[in-house]
Write an enzyme that holds these catalytic residues in place. Structure first.
Site, PDB file in Angstrom:
ATOM      1  N   ASP A  67      -0.971  67.863  -0.685  1.00 35.98           N
ATOM      2  CA  ASP A  67      -1.501  66.507  -0.788  1.00 35.98           C
ATOM      3  C   ASP A  67      -2.014  66.111   0.601  1.00 35.98           C
ATOM      4  O   ASP A  67      -1.222  65.916   1.533  1.00 35.98           O
ATOM      5  CB  ASP A  67      -0.354  65.583  -1.246  1.00 35.98           C
ATOM      6  CG  ASP A  67      -0.802  64.145  -1.462  1.00 35.98           C
ATOM      7  OD1 ASP A  67      -1.838  63.745  -0.883  1.00 35.98           O
ATOM      8  OD2 ASP A  67      -0.101  63.415  -2.190  1.00 35.98           O
ATOM      9  N   HIS A  68      -3.320  65.990   0.707  1.00 36.99           N
ATOM     10  CA  HIS A  68      -3.921  65.773   2.031  1.00 36.99           C
ATOM     11  C   HIS A  68      -3.665  64.368   2.582  1.00 36.99           C
ATOM     12  O   HIS A  68      -3.948  64.080   3.742  1.00 36.99           O
ATOM     13  CB  HIS A  68      -5.418  66.070   1.963  1.00 36.99           C
ATOM     14  CG  HIS A  68      -5.992  66.544   3.273  1.00 36.99           C
ATOM     15  ND1 HIS A  68      -5.265  66.623   4.433  1.00 36.99           N
ATOM     16  CD2 HIS A  68      -7.231  66.980   3.594  1.00 36.99           C
ATOM     17  CE1 HIS A  68      -6.029  67.064   5.411  1.00 36.99           C
ATOM     18  NE2 HIS A  68      -7.228  67.294   4.927  1.00 36.99           N
TER      19      HIS A  68
END
Ligand code: CAO
Length: 205
Positions: A181-182
């Protein structure tokens, strides 16, 4: 999974580890072990050791934008069944030895395929691993299992020949990937996390 894909900005990072050492150890263990030990047991162990060093990987982004860091390491393992995919959980992986992890993999996959998983078996994971190594493939991008922030995908190891000091040497290469999850993990952290796992797998467990 649809919600995960639509709401989490996924990025995938691909890595390879030379696993000749652990393959040798695995084959030796399998000669005396009552149950089959697959490369997955080593990857689960190495991931738990890496998570300890990279606690952000063991976090959840909660509704008000805060991060919850968990002190326990529970690994969800994607298991394919006739009814589709389920993700039972191996709890407190950090304290388990390779043989114990292999027993747990067997136990959860039998329960999953016999439809005997209870609520406790499928809840509480803090990070997930999806292995297609028994099938094949050189790499894939798994979808994050919310509320987690990372998932590792394992592909099939292959034997290759490398050149070392001018000599041809046969070795084994394992491809594996991380989707993250950036919003929570940046590329450098992801790269370092994967490098840490690679180093553990290469040094041996
Ligand atoms: N490289 C090379 N060989 C591998 C390997 C790898 N990465 N992973 C497993 N193998 C080998 C095993 O050693 C075993 O070999 P033998 O038959 O010669 O003993 C064979 O492949 C089959 O392994 P397995 O799949 O039965 O066992 P596992 O521990 O690797 O995996 C489980 C267990 C439950 C995770 C797996 O059976 C499964 O269901 N995988 C599918 C998961 C899935 O659907 N993922 C996609 C989800 S979408 O993200």
């Amino acid at each position: 999974l649809t919600q995960s894909w639509q709401s989490i900005p996924h990025v995938s990072h691909f890595e390879e580890a030379e696993i000749a050492k652990i393959e040798k150890q695995r084959k030796e263990l399998n000669e005396i072990s009552a149950i089959k030990i697959t490369p997955l047991a080593y990857i689960i162990k190495a991931t738990s050791l890496a998570i300890e060093q990279f606690p952000l990987m063991n976090s959840s982004l909660i509704d008000d934008g805060k991060l919850m860091l968990k002190k326990y390491i529970n690994i969800g393992v994607a298991v394919n069944t006739d009814q589709g995919l389920v993700v039972p959980v191996i709890k407190d992986v950090y304290n388990l030895k390779i043989g114990q992890i292999a027993e747990k993999i067997l136990e959860i996959s039998i329960k999953a395929r016999d439809k005997k998983l209870m609520k406790d078996d499928i809840t509480g994971s803090t990070f997930t691993i999806s292995s297609l190594g028994g099938i094949g493939g050189t790499g894939f991008s798994p979808i994050i299992n919310p509320p987690e922030v990372g998932i590792i995908g394992v592909s099939r190891a292959k034997n290759v020949v490398k050149i070392e000091n001018g000599n041809f040497i046969e070795t084994t290469i394992l491809p594996f990937s991380l989707s993250y999850d950036h919003r929570v993990i940046n590329g450098v952290d992801a790269g370092n996390f994967m490098k840490f796992i690679k180093d553990i797998l290469e040094k041996g467990l």
